[in-house]
Design a protein around this motif. Structure first.
Motif, PDB file in Angstrom:
ATOM      1  N   ASP A  89       0.852  -1.193   0.000  1.00 46.72           N
ATOM      2  CA  ASP A  89       0.000   0.000   0.000  1.00 46.72           C
ATOM      3  C   ASP A  89       0.884   1.237   0.000  1.00 46.72           C
ATOM      4  O   ASP A  89       1.934   1.256   0.634  1.00 46.72           O
ATOM      5  CB  ASP A  89      -0.863   0.051   1.271  1.00 46.72           C
ATOM      6  CG  ASP A  89      -1.760  -1.164   1.416  1.00 46.72           C
ATOM      7  OD1 ASP A  89      -2.106  -1.773   0.385  1.00 46.72           O
ATOM      8  OD2 ASP A  89      -2.101  -1.514   2.558  1.00 46.72           O
ATOM      9  N   SER A 135      -2.090  11.525   1.208  1.00 45.66           N
ATOM     10  CA  SER A 135      -2.805  12.505   2.003  1.00 45.66           C
ATOM     11  C   SER A 135      -4.192  12.710   1.401  1.00 45.66           C
ATOM     12  O   SER A 135      -4.329  12.929   0.194  1.00 45.66           O
ATOM     13  CB  SER A 135      -2.008  13.821   2.011  1.00 45.66           C
ATOM     14  OG  SER A 135      -2.887  14.909   1.877  1.00 45.66           O
ATOM     15  N   ALA A 136      -5.212  12.612   2.239  1.00 45.44           N
ATOM     16  CA  ALA A 136      -6.580  12.776   1.753  1.00 45.44           C
ATOM     17  C   ALA A 136      -6.765  14.188   1.201  1.00 45.44           C
ATOM     18  O   ALA A 136      -7.558  14.409   0.285  1.00 45.44           O
ATOM     19  CB  ALA A 136      -7.571  12.511   2.878  1.00 45.44           C
ATOM     20  N   ASP A 161      -2.676   9.947   5.752  1.00 44.29           N
ATOM     21  CA  ASP A 161      -3.854   9.523   6.502  1.00 44.29           C
ATOM     22  C   ASP A 161      -4.718   8.534   5.728  1.00 44.29           C
ATOM     23  O   ASP A 161      -5.788   8.158   6.175  1.00 44.29           O
ATOM     24  CB  ASP A 161      -4.671  10.738   6.961  1.00 44.29           C
ATOM     25  CG  ASP A 161      -4.919  11.734   5.833  1.00 44.29           C
ATOM     26  OD1 ASP A 161      -4.759  11.331   4.654  1.00 44.29           O
ATOM     27  OD2 ASP A 161      -5.269  12.887   6.112  1.00 44.29           O
ATOM     28  N   LYS A 162      -4.267   8.126   4.545  1.00 47.77           N
ATOM     29  CA  LYS A 162      -5.010   7.122   3.787  1.00 47.77           C
ATOM     30  C   LYS A 162      -4.035   6.189   3.091  1.00 47.77           C
ATOM     31  O   LYS A 162      -2.872   6.553   2.852  1.00 47.77           O
ATOM     32  CB  LYS A 162      -5.901   7.794   2.739  1.00 47.77           C
ATOM     33  CG  LYS A 162      -7.140   8.439   3.318  1.00 47.77           C
ATOM     34  CD  LYS A 162      -8.120   8.758   2.223  1.00 47.77           C
ATOM     35  CE  LYS A 162      -9.503   8.206   2.548  1.00 47.77           C
ATOM     36  NZ  LYS A 162     -10.461   8.355   1.488  1.00 47.77           N
ATOM     37  N   TRP A 163      -4.512   5.007   2.733  1.00 46.07           N
ATOM     38  CA  TRP A 163      -3.659   4.025   2.052  1.00 46.07           C
ATOM     39  C   TRP A 163      -4.331   3.553   0.780  1.00 46.07           C
ATOM     40  O   TRP A 163      -5.545   3.397   0.734  1.00 46.07           O
ATOM     41  CB  TRP A 163      -3.424   2.806   2.954  1.00 46.07           C
ATOM     42  CG  TRP A 163      -2.708   3.149   4.217  1.00 46.07           C
ATOM     43  CD1 TRP A 163      -3.276   3.463   5.422  1.00 46.07           C
ATOM     44  CD2 TRP A 163      -1.293   3.258   4.395  1.00 46.07           C
ATOM     45  NE1 TRP A 163      -2.307   3.750   6.355  1.00 46.07           N
ATOM     46  CE2 TRP A 163      -1.077   3.625   5.744  1.00 46.07           C
ATOM     47  CE3 TRP A 163      -0.188   3.077   3.558  1.00 46.07           C
ATOM     48  CZ2 TRP A 163       0.200   3.808   6.267  1.00 46.07           C
ATOM     49  CZ3 TRP A 163       1.079   3.252   4.085  1.00 46.07           C
ATOM     50  CH2 TRP A 163       1.267   3.619   5.424  1.00 46.07           C
TER      51      TRP A 163
END
Ligand code: PHE
Length: 356
Positions: free
Chosen positions: A261, A265-266, A278-280
């Motif tokens: 993964d 960043s969102a 903050d997201k994968w």
């Protein structure tokens, strides 16, 4: 004697005066042709007494040699002058700017494929390919997916009407098989191409793009896999401290298997460095090539090991260039292509990323 010297002086003067290939050829024929003056002179040697011939022979031959040499030298000079004139007339100004037609851009998917090929070429990988209409053995069986295996159902395969053993390849992994069967290790290849699965929604299209990677050599370990994938992903996203997550997974053709993964960043929708993730997004399937797959290709798994990976090109393109709708890739909307396409002059490589 005087005649010979006089003739030589005349002919040399004519040769010197000839300023075109045609003029020179006329002089040559007049002197050395069948009826030429020098030829005729040489013919008279036959009718001379031995004493006369002993004197005239060397003189005539000297004349012939001098004229032959002068003709050749003049011809070379005229040829060179003609070439120089041609070069001068056809001179190109290499500093002129390129004039491009105003329309046409490189599609983001082609661009990403080129970028990946560039990155992996720098790492010593060659590009391999295989057919999109594939047989059952290459797409499944040789990859340790026998007929009853549940993974066959996972692939939502398109079958070919009336040809029970043929499918639209569901992944680029059959190129692993074709490469191992077709060439001797060590092997380092990537295989970009189209793949097909009967699946269609906002994040899946029935045709999409993958790039397969395969390394087969002696003493290859998971550490080589990890380094290669990290190096490639850093170069591709142009983020030096890109954050990767290696998760244990399962593929029938690799053991152990690892999914990768990329942290992003969102806020920006793009891969980010440490502390901003903050997201994968899952971008890769990989693992050590299963010994059964190596054996199916006729290689001894005790001698040869390796790793393989497969990555979705469409997803990589979306993530790198912040494109949100997968379906736009296939719409052929000229406005979208103008905005999101790339210049044909981009030359991606590991040291210089592309600029949109
Ligand atoms: N072929 C797998 C897929 O399409 C990806 C993969 C390739 C996994 C190579 C491991 C090794 O999902």
């Amino acid at each position: 004697m005087t005649d010979t010297s006089q003739l030589q002086a005349d002919l040399l003067a004519q040769i010197a005066a000839a300023d075109t290939p045609d003029a020179l050829e006329a002089v040559r024929v007049a002197a050395m042709g069948k009826q030429g003056q020098v030829t005729q002179l040489l013919k008279t040697l036959g009718g001379m007494s031995p004493e006369d011939r002993a004197v005239a022979g060397p003189a005539f031959n000297g004349l012939r040699e001098a004229i032959t040499a002068a003709l050749a030298a003049k011809k070379a000079a005229l040829d060179e002058a003609a070439l120089n004139a041609k070069l001068a007339a056809e001179k190109q100004d290499m500093t002129l700017p390129v004039s491009l037609p105003a329309t046409g851009t490189i599609h983001p998917i082609s661009q990403v494929m080129d970028e990946l090929a560039g990155i992996f070429a720098d790492l010593g990988f060659a590009v391999a390919s295989g057919p999109e209409i594939e047989d059952d053995w290459h797409n499944f069986t040789a990859l340790n997916i026998p007929e009853s295996h549940p993974a066959r159902a996972m692939h939502d395969t398109f079958y070919i009407d009336g040809q029970p053993n043929m499918v639209l390849r569901t992944h680029t992994s059959p190129v692993q098989i074709r490469t191992m069967v077709g060439q001797k290790p060590p092997i380092r290849i990537i295989a970009p191409g189209r793949v097909y699965r009967s699946d269609s929604d906002a994040t899946h299209t029935p045709m999409f793009h993958q790039i397969e990677g395969l390394v087969i050599d002696k003493g290859i370990t998971l550490a080589h896999l990890r380094w290669t994938l990290e190096t490639f992903i850093k170069a591709f996203f142009e983020v030096d401290d890109v954050v990767l997550r290696f998760r244990p997974s399962y593929f029938p053709f690799t053991e152990p298997s690892v999914e990768v993964d990329v942290g992003y960043s969102a806020k920006t929708g793009k891969p980010a460095g440490q502390g901003q993730v903050d997201k994968w997004l899952e971008v890769l399937g990989s693992g050590m090539v299963h010994p059964r797959v190596i054996a199916a290709c006729g290689l001894d798994p005790n001698e040869w090991q390796g790793f393989a990976f497969g990555t979705g090109v469409d997803r990589l393109a979306m993530l790198k260039y912040g494109l949100t709708d997968l379906r736009a890739f296939f719409d052929g909307d000229i406005k979208w292509l103008k905005h999101n396409g790339f210049s044909a002059f981009d030359l991606p490589s590991i040291s210089a990323g592309a600029t949109p």
